[in-house]
Enzyme design. Structure first.
Site, PDB file in Angstrom:
ATOM      1  N   ARG A   1       7.515   4.789  -2.571  1.00 47.62           N
ATOM      2  CA  ARG A   1       7.467   5.391  -1.569  1.00 47.62           C
ATOM      3  C   ARG A   1       9.523   5.397  -0.897  1.00 47.62           C
ATOM      4  O   ARG A   1       9.597   6.408   0.352  1.00 47.62           O
ATOM      5  CB  ARG A   1       6.563   4.537  -0.261  1.00 47.62           C
ATOM      6  CG  ARG A   1       7.347   3.587  -0.132  1.00 47.62           C
ATOM      7  CD  ARG A   1       5.470   2.963   0.711  1.00 47.62           C
ATOM      8  NE  ARG A   1       4.692   2.262  -0.263  1.00 47.62           N
ATOM      9  CZ  ARG A   1       3.473   2.133  -0.086  1.00 47.62           C
ATOM     10  NH1 ARG A   1       3.289   1.785   1.523  1.00 47.62           N
ATOM     11  NH2 ARG A   1       2.411   1.550  -0.074  1.00 47.62           N
TER      12      ARG A   1
ATOM     13  N   LYS B   1       4.866  -8.212 -10.261  1.00 51.23           N
ATOM     14  CA  LYS B   1       3.175  -7.864 -10.204  1.00 51.23           C
ATOM     15  C   LYS B   1       2.375  -8.994 -11.003  1.00 51.23           C
ATOM     16  O   LYS B   1       3.550  -9.416 -12.426  1.00 51.23           O
ATOM     17  CB  LYS B   1       3.047  -6.206 -11.437  1.00 51.23           C
ATOM     18  CG  LYS B   1       3.112  -5.398 -10.404  1.00 51.23           C
ATOM     19  CD  LYS B   1       2.500  -3.834 -11.195  1.00 51.23           C
ATOM     20  CE  LYS B   1       3.648  -2.682 -10.301  1.00 51.23           C
ATOM     21  NZ  LYS B   1       2.622  -2.632  -9.234  1.00 51.23           N
TER      22      LYS B   1
HETATM   23  N1  BES Z   1       2.945   1.934  -9.425  1.00 47.78           N
HETATM   24  C1  BES Z   1       2.160   1.482  -8.319  1.00 47.78           C
HETATM   25  C2  BES Z   1       0.941   1.958  -8.150  1.00 47.78           C
HETATM   26  C3  BES Z   1       0.107   2.409  -9.055  1.00 47.78           C
HETATM   27  C4  BES Z   1      -0.883   0.964  -9.288  1.00 47.78           C
HETATM   28  C5  BES Z   1       0.216   3.233 -10.025  1.00 47.78           C
HETATM   29  C6  BES Z   1      -1.727   1.470 -10.334  1.00 47.78           C
HETATM   30  C7  BES Z   1      -0.572   3.559 -11.087  1.00 47.78           C
HETATM   31  C8  BES Z   1      -1.454   2.935 -11.203  1.00 47.78           C
HETATM   32  C9  BES Z   1       2.957   1.467  -6.441  1.00 47.78           C
HETATM   33  O1  BES Z   1       4.214   1.367  -6.747  1.00 47.78           O
HETATM   34  C10 BES Z   1       2.614   0.071  -5.999  1.00 47.78           C
HETATM   35  O2  BES Z   1       3.027  -0.573  -6.720  1.00 47.78           O
HETATM   36  N2  BES Z   1       2.224   0.232  -5.197  1.00 47.78           N
HETATM   37  C11 BES Z   1       0.872  -0.873  -4.274  1.00 47.78           C
HETATM   38  C12 BES Z   1       1.631  -1.267  -3.284  1.00 47.78           C
HETATM   39  C13 BES Z   1       1.010  -2.224  -2.428  1.00 47.78           C
HETATM   40  C14 BES Z   1       2.446  -3.140  -2.625  1.00 47.78           C
HETATM   41  C15 BES Z   1       1.223  -1.468  -1.060  1.00 47.78           C
HETATM   42  C16 BES Z   1      -0.316  -1.521  -4.599  1.00 47.78           C
HETATM   43  O3  BES Z   1      -0.628  -0.137  -4.608  1.00 47.78           O
HETATM   44  O4  BES Z   1      -0.432  -1.824  -4.979  1.00 47.78           O
HETATM   45 ZN    ZN Z   2       4.905  -0.902  -7.246  1.00 51.29          ZN
END
Ligand code: BES
Ligand code: ZN
Ligand code: ZN
Length: 481
Positions: free
Chosen positions: A329, A255
């Site tokens: 997921r 991230k």
């Molecule tokens: N934990 C995150 C989602 C999230 C984002 C929770 C902001 C709380 C606040 C999840 O694991 C994630 O990183 N999802 C990605 C998915 C993408 C790579 C398809 C996202 O939402 O960017």
């Molecule tokens: Zn994630």
């Protein structure tokens, strides 16, 4: 904050302070001097408006409508003021309200007075203060019983929400899968329910390769937590599955720095599920309830799982990893399979997860996205959420978005081929791990927005809100009828 009910009139009730709820339609005060003062202070009967008249020892707070939110915000505004004083007791006259508003008053008080100062070197001393609520003087016995049971129930619900908040607010250095497992054992002991903890050997032996891979680069062992509450004559069986990412760095699909901050909240679903089963047991609800949590840390390292890997989940489906940040997921896929393999004749299977940023973008920070295959069930969970004081909205699946998670090389891809509809494509991914017999019994709650909000909102403080707890308890309470 202690809360007690009394059948004494507001006049006869002794307290250091009085809290007065004021609606636009009300006369602000029966006292003309007070009215004058309120006018000089430009007090308006609006949500979050407050006027403290120290000489008459009265706190006036506005509310715009007789709704859970408006009243919970009003009382929490008043209680925060009360907490900032050294007064020991405050009284509130509820005799002119319907009994149903007691819930919002109690929960607004207990949720609104929550603070989290574990990481402050100097802690505010917890004051022993009491709120005394005046209910009808000559109330029939049955009304008193009903009000007392609302009070007790709301106390348990608020305690559960605050437990979830405490867990979510705890830093990743202090809260990793083993800590979560130990806390689960402690909560289970307190609620007299069963608790099983499984480590990585179990995951390996049981083909839970998706969950196992996500945690592989972490120094902390992944844990599968399974609590069960089995009251004697249970009227149904409900399974709650929670995403318990104690930290989500994104993994090798790392991230950006700004997005990593707050990812301690990625355990929000798991914490909500833990707190909910604790409350359900404390409330003696007549349903068998299981809580299954995948407690995992998503990190980087030489042993990290990679974009391009293909993982085999517990149900044998193969998953092409195209982004290691779509890890929740993968954990949930195996946890859903585990739950369905272990628990037979399920009536409802709900999962809770801070699953996608897309859900936050789509419906805002305060709202949970509700997905599933059963329209009626989706509607009734949305209604339970609203009744409980939470915000939620239904998001619809469709055949075109379903196609976007196809993979060229495996059964399914862990991300969609489109940039749009990310909350729904994540929900559709999970649908692949819901067995045919449970398709209509499953609901997915994406709590990525409300689980953790960086600025206070209404009676919610900065940080964790405990999203998911109240709506689930409300859903089960309505099943009782
Ligand atoms: N934990 C995150 C989602 C999230 C984002 C929770 C902001 C709380 C606040 C999840 O694991 C994630 O990183 N999802 C990605 C998915 C993408 C790579 C398809 C996202 O939402 O960017
Ligand atoms: Zn994630
Ligand atoms: Zn995540």
């Amino acid at each position: 904050m202690k809360i007690n009910l009394t059948n004494s009139s507001i006049k006869k009730t002794k307290a250091d302070l009085q809290i007065i709820l004021v609606n636009e339609k009300d006369e602000k005060s029966s006292n003309s001097l007070e009215n004058e003062l309120l006018e000089s202070l430009d007090f308006k009967a609006k949500d979050e408006a407050l006027a403290f008249l120290p000489e008459s020892k009265k706190i006036f707070v506005g509310y715009e409508e007789v709704s859970y939110d408006s009243l919970a915000i009003a009382i929490s505004t008043a209680i925060k003021k009360f907490q900032s004083t050294t007064f020991k007791s405050a009284k509130l006259d509820l005799t002119s309200f319907d009994s149903s508003i007691l819930k919002s008053i109690v929960e607004g008080t207990l949720l609104g007075s929550y603070t989290f100062d574990n990481y402050k070197s100097k802690k505010e001393k917890k004051k022993k203060q009491e709120l005394i609520i005046c209910i009808q003087e000559d109330a029939p016995v049955l009304d008193n019983i009903e009000l007392n049971s609302i009070l007790e129930e709301s106390k348990i619900i608020s305690k559960a929400v605050n437990k979830a908040r405490d867990m979510v607010n705890t830093t990743p250095g202090d809260f990793y899968p083993e800590v979560m497992a130990n806390l689960a054992k402690k909560l289970a002991k307190d609620a007299k329910i069963d608790c099983k903890i499984k480590g990585e050997k179990f995951l390996e032996k049981n083909g839970m390769n998706a969950m196992l891979s996500v945690g592989r680069a972490s120094i902390h062992e992944s844990k599968l937590i399974h609590l069960s509450y089995k009251p004697k004559e249970a009227r149904g069986k409900i399974v709650l599955v929670g995403k318990g990412l104690t930290y989500d760095s994104g993994g090798l699909s790392l991230k950006p720095a700004d997005y990593m901050v707050t990812m301690k909240s990625d355990k929000g679903g798991g914490c909500a599920v833990l707190a909910t089963i604790w409350a359900i047991a404390k409330l003696d609800l007549p349903f068998e309830v299981h809580a299954v949590i995948g407690a995992v840390e998503n990190m980087i390292g030489g042993d990290a799982y990679k974009p391009d890997d293909v993982l085999v989940a517990k149900n044998g489906k193969t998953i092409e990893v195209r982004n290691t940040d779509a890890e929740g997921r993968l954990v949930l896929a195996d946890c859903l399979c585990y739950a369905q393999d272990e628990i037979d004749e399920i009536d409802y299977i709900f999962d809770y997860a801070t699953l996608t940023g897309a859900c936050v973008v789509g419906v805002g920070q305060y709202t949970t996205g509700i997905m599933g295959n059963n329209e009626k069930l989706k509607q009734s969970t949305v209604e339970s959420a609203h009744k409980s004081g939470e915000f939620a909205t239904s998001l619809d699946f469709n055949r075109y978005l379903r196609k976007t998670i196809k993979s060229q090389i495996a059964d399914i891809s862990n991300i969609a081929s489109t940039r749009y509809g990310g909350a729904i494509t994540a929900g559709l991914f999970l649908d692949n791990f819901v067995y045919e017999e449970n398709k209509d019994k499953w609901i997915h709650f994406d709590i990525a927005g409300p689980a953790f909000v960086e600025s206070a909102w209404g009676y919610n403080p900065h940080g964790a809100s405990g999203a998911g707890v109240r709506m689930t308890i409300e859903f089960l309470k309505n099943l009782k009828k």
